[in-house]
Structure formats: C-alpha cells, structure tokens
Design an enzyme around this catalytic site. Structure first.
Site, PDB file in Angstrom:
ATOM      1  N   GLN A  29     -35.643  29.802   2.821  1.00  0.00           N
ATOM      2  CA  GLN A  29     -36.032  30.636   1.193  1.00  0.00           C
ATOM      3  C   GLN A  29     -35.080  29.505   0.643  1.00  0.00           C
ATOM      4  O   GLN A  29     -34.208  29.704   0.900  1.00  0.00           O
ATOM      5  CB  GLN A  29     -35.009  31.995   1.575  1.00  0.00           C
ATOM      6  CG  GLN A  29     -35.937  33.149   2.685  1.00  0.00           C
ATOM      7  CD  GLN A  29     -35.034  33.460   2.865  1.00  0.00           C
ATOM      8  OE1 GLN A  29     -34.110  33.285   3.907  1.00  0.00           O
ATOM      9  NE2 GLN A  29     -35.968  34.966   2.695  1.00  0.00           N
ATOM     10  N   THR A  83     -29.843  33.189   1.227  1.00  0.00           N
ATOM     11  CA  THR A  83     -28.076  34.392   0.636  1.00  0.00           C
ATOM     12  C   THR A  83     -26.959  33.231   0.820  1.00  0.00           C
ATOM     13  O   THR A  83     -26.085  33.440   0.739  1.00  0.00           O
ATOM     14  CB  THR A  83     -28.214  35.133   1.783  1.00  0.00           C
ATOM     15  OG1 THR A  83     -28.787  34.939   2.854  1.00  0.00           O
ATOM     16  CG2 THR A  83     -29.663  36.275   0.922  1.00  0.00           C
ATOM     17  N   HIS A 125     -27.837  26.628   1.538  1.00  0.00           N
ATOM     18  CA  HIS A 125     -27.119  25.802   3.041  1.00  0.00           C
ATOM     19  C   HIS A 125     -28.955  25.727   3.526  1.00  0.00           C
ATOM     20  O   HIS A 125     -29.121  26.382   3.745  1.00  0.00           O
ATOM     21  CB  HIS A 125     -26.994  25.508   3.725  1.00  0.00           C
ATOM     22  CG  HIS A 125     -26.592  24.646   4.649  1.00  0.00           C
ATOM     23  ND1 HIS A 125     -25.174  24.223   5.836  1.00  0.00           N
ATOM     24  CD2 HIS A 125     -27.208  23.989   5.176  1.00  0.00           C
ATOM     25  CE1 HIS A 125     -25.003  22.960   5.860  1.00  0.00           C
ATOM     26  NE2 HIS A 125     -26.446  22.864   5.816  1.00  0.00           N
ATOM     27  N   HIS A 157     -32.217  25.871   5.498  1.00  0.00           N
ATOM     28  CA  HIS A 157     -32.523  26.092   6.873  1.00  0.00           C
ATOM     29  C   HIS A 157     -33.131  26.857   7.211  1.00  0.00           C
ATOM     30  O   HIS A 157     -34.081  27.511   5.660  1.00  0.00           O
ATOM     31  CB  HIS A 157     -31.418  27.523   7.440  1.00  0.00           C
ATOM     32  CG  HIS A 157     -30.646  28.572   7.003  1.00  0.00           C
ATOM     33  ND1 HIS A 157     -30.092  28.599   5.468  1.00  0.00           N
ATOM     34  CD2 HIS A 157     -31.185  30.095   6.872  1.00  0.00           C
ATOM     35  CE1 HIS A 157     -30.347  29.789   4.895  1.00  0.00           C
ATOM     36  NE2 HIS A 157     -30.943  30.803   5.710  1.00  0.00           N
ATOM     37  N   HIS A 203     -35.700  29.225   9.331  1.00  0.00           N
ATOM     38  CA  HIS A 203     -35.416  30.332  10.173  1.00  0.00           C
ATOM     39  C   HIS A 203     -36.680  30.250  11.374  1.00  0.00           C
ATOM     40  O   HIS A 203     -37.661  29.580  11.052  1.00  0.00           O
ATOM     41  CB  HIS A 203     -35.927  31.574   9.529  1.00  0.00           C
ATOM     42  CG  HIS A 203     -34.850  32.377   7.991  1.00  0.00           C
ATOM     43  ND1 HIS A 203     -33.776  33.384   9.181  1.00  0.00           N
ATOM     44  CD2 HIS A 203     -34.957  31.957   7.691  1.00  0.00           C
ATOM     45  CE1 HIS A 203     -33.095  33.304   7.860  1.00  0.00           C
ATOM     46  NE2 HIS A 203     -33.510  32.135   6.796  1.00  0.00           N
TER      47      HIS A 203
END
Length: 167
Positions: free
Chosen positions: A133, A141, A144, A146, A148
């Site tokens: 995202q 949210t 940083h 990342h 998933h």
C-alpha cells in the site's frame, strides 16, 4: 540448499530459536540437538536481539523480527489478516516505494520471495498475496514501505477480493 540461523516467531508455529533450512519451495525446522548447533543458534539470537529496527515511527521489538538481511527484515504482523501474515520492510525508513534504491528494491523482493515460499509451505497454503500500500490514499497507515505477505487457502474469504477490505 542453504542453512540459515534465525529467530522464528510464534506466528510461524516454530517458536523460539531454531535452525531453518531454506530450500526451493520453503523452509523447515532442523533439529538443533548438538551443542554446536545450540551455541550457534544462541549466538545468532543474541546478535539479532541487539539489532534495532524501526517501522515508521515505531521501534520494533527484536522478538518480532525473524529474518534479516543487511538491507531488509521480516517481522510478524501484529494484526494478522490470516494466519502467517508477515511484513517485509527495508531497514532504511523510506515512505514511498519509488524512493528505494535499486539494491533495496532487489533485496526487499528477494526477501519477500524467500519468506513467501516458506510461509506457503509451512501453512500448507495454495497461494500467496503480496501487497504494498504505497501512500495514504492506497491505504498505507505506517509511512514506511513494506510488503504484506499472506499465505492463502481455498475459502479463507467468501469472496477472494475481500482480503483487501480486511487489510
């Protein structure tokens, strides 16, 4: 086949320190009954526990990090959508994917590939969902980058795309 020493989170069902053997289709716990193996695992656990990772504004508990390279790390997701849901993050705090270096991008995706194969095998999943995202309007949210990684099984959601609402 490469033998790596790393911490395994309870989220992977392995618990504590252990040897993990990475192979083409995943990882497996390897007996650590010898004193040399136990000493190596203990030394590795101490080294990893002293490493500090951050995830945006948050300090990551070293017990949550179960795999690490010089440029990225993998950790247990504290709010898993499915069993085995983990995050792979660059060590350097970078808000947007486009701001990663080529080396960071390569390492991040190679780490995700390695961890994903292990998760799929361990959780007896048939597929994986890899999601980034990238930015607030995309649902990010924590500022940083990342990835998933979610091991997927038939029927884990009534409609397959419901996973995105759950994230």
């Amino acid at each position: 086949m490469t033998k790596l020493h790393l911490l395994c989170p309870l989220g992977l069902g392995l618990g504590g320190s252990c040897f993990i053997r990475f192979c083409r289709r995943g990882f497996q716990a390897v007996s650590s009954s010898s004193s040399t193996a136990t000493a190596t695992v203990t030394a590795t656990a101490k080294q990893m526990s002293t490493e500090c990772c951050t995830f945006g504004p948050y300090k990551v508990d070293p017990k949550e990090v179960f795999y690490s390279t010089p440029l990225s790390y993998a950790m247990v997701n504290l709010r898993p959508v499915v069993p085995g849901h983990v995050l792979v993050c660059p060590r350097r705090e970078v808000k947007r994917f486009v701001d990663l270096t080529i080396d960071e991008t390569t390492d991040l995706w190679l780490t995700a590939q390695r961890i994903g194969g292990g998760l799929e095998c361990y959780h007896k999943a048939s597929s994986l969902t890899f999601t980034i995202q990238d930015g607030p309007q995309a649902g990010q949210t924590v500022p940083h980058v990342h990835i998933h990684i979610l091991p997927r099984k038939d029927g884990d959601f009534e409609r397959n795309d419901e996973i995105y609402d759950a994230m």
